[in-house]
Design a protein around this motif. Structure first.
Motif, short mmCIF file in Angstrom:
data_model
loop_
_atom_site.label_atom_id
_atom_site.label_comp_id
_atom_site.label_asym_id
_atom_site.label_seq_id
_atom_site.Cartn_x
_atom_site.Cartn_y
_atom_site.Cartn_z
N ALA A 236 -28.06 19.95 -35.25
CA ALA A 236 -29.24 19.77 -35.94
C ALA A 236 -28.88 20.28 -37.34
O ALA A 236 -29.74 20.29 -38.32
N LEU A 237 -27.53 20.77 -37.94
CA LEU A 237 -27.04 21.34 -39.31
C LEU A 237 -27.48 20.08 -40.12
O LEU A 237 -26.94 19.04 -40.20
N GLY A 238 -28.15 20.63 -41.10
CA GLY A 238 -28.41 19.75 -42.40
C GLY A 238 -29.87 18.59 -42.03
O GLY A 238 -30.08 18.03 -42.98
N PHE A 239 -30.25 18.71 -41.18
CA PHE A 239 -31.56 17.92 -40.82
C PHE A 239 -32.49 18.59 -41.20
O PHE A 239 -32.72 19.82 -41.51
N ALA A 240 -33.80 18.07 -41.36
CA ALA A 240 -35.02 18.71 -41.79
C ALA A 240 -36.00 18.77 -40.38
O ALA A 240 -36.01 18.04 -39.77
N LEU A 241 -36.55 19.90 -40.41
CA LEU A 241 -37.30 20.50 -39.31
C LEU A 241 -38.48 19.45 -39.21
O LEU A 241 -39.51 19.40 -40.27
N ALA A 242 -38.76 18.73 -38.11
CA ALA A 242 -40.25 17.97 -38.00
C ALA A 242 -41.22 18.98 -37.29
O ALA A 242 -42.37 18.67 -37.56
N SER A 243 -40.81 20.09 -36.99
CA SER A 243 -41.92 20.97 -36.23
C SER A 243 -41.36 22.39 -36.67
O SER A 243 -40.17 22.79 -36.71
N GLY A 244 -42.30 23.32 -37.17
CA GLY A 244 -41.90 24.68 -37.40
C GLY A 244 -40.79 25.36 -36.32
O GLY A 244 -41.39 25.05 -35.18
N VAL A 245 -40.37 26.32 -36.58
CA VAL A 245 -39.72 27.04 -35.53
C VAL A 245 -40.51 28.29 -35.31
O VAL A 245 -40.78 29.11 -35.83
N ARG A 246 -40.93 28.40 -33.88
CA ARG A 246 -41.88 29.55 -33.48
C ARG A 246 -41.01 30.35 -32.61
O ARG A 246 -40.29 29.77 -31.83
N ALA A 247 -41.48 31.58 -32.69
CA ALA A 247 -40.60 32.82 -31.75
C ALA A 247 -41.04 32.26 -30.32
O ALA A 247 -42.09 32.56 -29.96
N LEU A 248 -39.94 32.43 -29.29
CA LEU A 248 -40.47 32.15 -28.04
C LEU A 248 -40.78 33.48 -27.47
O LEU A 248 -41.53 33.53 -26.43
N THR A 249 -40.18 34.47 -28.01
CA THR A 249 -40.69 36.00 -27.17
C THR A 249 -40.53 37.01 -28.59
O THR A 249 -40.39 36.42 -29.69
N SER A 250 -41.07 38.17 -28.45
CA SER A 250 -41.14 39.01 -29.60
C SER A 250 -39.62 39.34 -29.58
O SER A 250 -38.87 39.39 -28.81
N GLN A 251 -39.48 40.04 -30.88
CA GLN A 251 -37.95 40.53 -31.21
C GLN A 251 -38.40 41.89 -32.03
O GLN A 251 -39.16 41.87 -32.96
N PRO A 252 -37.78 43.00 -31.48
CA PRO A 252 -37.05 43.13 -30.24
C PRO A 252 -38.05 42.99 -29.13
O PRO A 252 -39.12 42.95 -29.18
N THR A 253 -37.40 42.37 -27.90
CA THR A 253 -38.39 42.43 -26.76
C THR A 253 -38.48 43.76 -25.97
O THR A 253 -39.70 43.56 -25.06
N CYS A 254 -37.96 44.82 -26.22
CA CYS A 254 -38.32 46.19 -26.01
C CYS A 254 -37.86 47.26 -27.05
O CYS A 254 -37.25 46.60 -28.05
N ASP A 255 -38.26 48.36 -27.07
CA ASP A 255 -37.96 49.45 -27.99
C ASP A 255 -36.42 49.41 -27.82
O ASP A 255 -36.01 49.67 -27.12
N THR A 256 -35.82 49.49 -29.12
CA THR A 256 -34.35 49.42 -28.99
C THR A 256 -33.58 50.27 -29.78
O THR A 256 -34.28 50.65 -30.92
N SER A 257 -32.48 50.97 -29.55
CA SER A 257 -31.99 51.74 -30.39
C SER A 257 -30.87 51.08 -31.71
O SER A 257 -30.72 49.92 -31.36
N ALA A 258 -31.12 51.51 -32.85
CA ALA A 258 -30.48 51.02 -34.10
C ALA A 258 -29.06 51.75 -34.28
O ALA A 258 -28.41 51.33 -35.31
N MET A 259 -28.85 52.69 -33.63
CA MET A 259 -27.84 53.55 -33.75
C MET A 259 -26.97 54.03 -32.36
O MET A 259 -27.67 54.21 -31.49
N ASP A 260 -25.85 54.29 -32.49
CA ASP A 260 -25.07 55.29 -31.29
C ASP A 260 -25.53 56.50 -31.47
O ASP A 260 -25.44 57.19 -32.81
N GLY A 261 -26.14 57.06 -30.45
CA GLY A 261 -26.62 58.37 -30.40
C GLY A 261 -27.43 58.78 -29.19
O GLY A 261 -26.88 58.52 -27.85
#
Length: 381
Positions: free
Chosen positions: A29-54
Motif C-alpha cells: 500500500a505504500l504511496g497509495f491514498a487512503l480511501a477510508s481513514g485508519v481507525r484503531a482496532l484496540t486501545s494503545q496501550p492495551t493495558c497499563d505498561t512500563s515505560a522503563m526498566d525498573g
C-alpha cells in the motif's frame, strides 16, 4: 482563450473523481491514498505498561519485591498493595495497583533472594507508567481518508492492528510521443532532435502506473488510433498541441467528441498545454513538444489530475522568498531555482526547449503576473 495558471491547476484537479477503492496488504500500500481513514482496532496501550526498566511500586518506599514481569508476559494476576513492588521491563504490563515505575538506576536493592528484596528509591505518582488508552482508544480515527500512505502510516496502521488498508487504485497512464523530427537514439543532427520528453516522463508519473509509451509520426489518423486505448485512465500526448501544420491534437480531439477543459494556459513556458475529457471519461493531457514546456505542463495539469484520480488530498503549498526575477505582466512564469534556507535562487538556463535549468534546480518557482518580490509557491522537482 488561455486559462490563468492557478485556474488551470484547479480545473485539472476537478476534472476527475477518485478511482475505485481496493484492499491491499500493508506491504503493497505504500504511496497509495487512503480511501477510508485508519481507525484503531484496540486501545494503545492495551493495558497499563512500563515505560522503563525498573520497579513498579505502590505507595511510598521502601518496597518489598513480590515478583517480576517481562515484555510479552500477561498482566500479573496480583494486585500491589502499599509498600510492594514488581520487577518490570520496558514494555511489560504492570500489576494492578501500580502507582509508578522507579527506574532501576534510581533504586538501591538489599537482601536475597529476589522475593522479599527490600527496594528503596523515589517514586513520583504516575511516573513511567503508560496507562491503557493513553495514546488512543479503540475506534479513534488516526489518519484521515485521502492521506498518502507513507512508511510511518504503514507502521501506525500495523500498530493499530491492521493487516490491510483500503486505498484508491492508482491511475493507469499511456504516453503517446509524436513528431517526425524525433530521434530515439544517438546524437541530434541537423533537422532532427533527440526525444527528451519520453525518457523524462516515467519518473514524473508519481502515484500512477505507466502502461507504455507509443512513438508516432505527425499523422492525425495514427494519433486518433492511439487515443483509442481504453485500458488507460489518462492519455498523455507529447507534441502536436499548438496550431502549426503538424499540430493535429485539437482536430483529432474534436473528431473524437472530446470536451476540452483547458486550451492553453497563461504561463511561460508551457503556454500551449491542453486538458480534455473523452466521451467515455478518459482524460487527455497534451504536453507541448519543447521539453521544459512539457515539464511545466506536467506540473500544471498532469500532477493535479493524477492526484485527484488517486484520491490524494490536497497538499499544502511550499513557499520561499524569491528575488532577482522579472515577472511577466500577464502570464505566470515557472522559474528553475535552487533552495538556500528560505531563499529561492534562480539557476538560469530556462529556455522552453532546454531542460538544463530544470536539471540543476530543486524546484520551479511560481512567479505570478506582476510579482514584485517576496514569497512565491514552489513546485518541488
Amino acid at each position: 482563450m488561455t486559462t490563468p495558471w492557478t485556474l488551470a491547476r484547479q480545473t485539472a484537479r476537478a476534472a476527475a473523481k477518485p478511482l475505485e477503492a481496493v484492499e491491499l496488504a500493508l506491504g503493497d500500500a505504500l504511496g497509495f491514498a487512503l480511501a477510508s481513514g485508519v481507525r484503531a482496532l484496540t486501545s494503545q496501550p492495551t493495558c497499563d505498561t512500563s515505560a522503563m526498566d525498573g520497579y513498579a511500586v505502590a505507595g511510598p518506599g521502601p518496597w518489598t519485591v513480590r515478583g517480576r514481569v517481562a515484555a510479552g508476559d500477561p498482566v500479573p494476576s496480583v494486585r500491589l498493595g502499599p509498600g510492594e513492588a514488581f520487577v518490570v521491563a520496558t514494555g511489560a504490563p504492570v500489576p494492578d495497583g501500580s502507582d509508578a515505575v522507579v527506574p532501576v538506576e534510581l533504586c538501591t536493592v538489599d537482601g536475597l533472594p529476589l522475593t522479599g528484596l527490600a527496594v528503596t528509591g523515589t517514586s513520583l505518582a504516575g511516573k513511567h507508567v503508560r496507562r491503557r488508552g493513553e495514546d488512543w482508544s479503540a475506534g479513534d480515527e488516526l489518519v484521515p481518508a485521502g492521506t498518502t500512505v507513507s512508511p510511518a502510516v504503514l507502521g501506525l496502521a500495523a500498530g493499530a492492528g491492521h493487516d490491510t488498508l483500503l486505498v484508491h487504485r492508482r491511475p493507469r497512464v499511456a504516453v503517446v510521443v509524436t513528431g517526425d523530427e524525433l530521434l530515439h537514439a544517438g546524437p541530434p543532427r541537423p533537422g532532427r532532435v533527440r526525444d527528451a520528453i519520453g525518457p523524462m516522463l516515467p519518473g514524473l508519473l508519481t502515484g500512477a502506473d505507466l502502461l507504455g509509451t507509443t512513438h508516432l509520426p505527425d499523422d492525425p489518423a495514427a494519433l486518433a488510433g492511439a487515443l483509442g486505448q481504453d485500458h488507460a485512465d489518462v492519455l498523455v500526448t507529447c507534441g502536436a498541441t499548438s496550431k502549426g501544420p503538424a499540430d493535429h491534437l485539437r482536430h483529432v480531439l474534436a473528431g473524437l467528441g472530446a470536451e476540452v477543459l483547458v486550451s492553453g494556459v497563461a504561463c511561460r513556458p508551457g503556454h500551449p498545454m491542453l486538458l480534455a475529457v473523452l466521451p467515455d471519461g478518459r482524460c487527455v493531457v497534451g504536453l507541448p513538444g519543447n521539453p521544459f514546456a512539457a515539464l511545466a505542463a506536467v506540473l500544471t495539469l498532469l500532477h493535479p489530475l493524477l492526484d485527484a484520480l488517486g484520491g490524494h488530498a490536497g497538499r499544502p503549498a511550499t513557499t520561499a522568498h524569491l528575488t532577482g526575477v522579472n515577472a511577466h505582466p500577464r502570464d505566470t512564469r515557472l522559474v528553475p531555482v535552487v533552495l538556500t534556507g528560505a531563499e529561492a535562487v534562480p539557476v538560469g538556463h530556462d529556455r522552453p526547449g532546454s531542460l538544463w535549468g530544470a536539471a540543476l534546480a530543486d524546484a520551479l518557482a511560481v512567479v505570478p503576473p506582476g510579482h514584485a518580490g517576496g514569497a512565491v509557491e514552489l513546485l518541488i522537482l
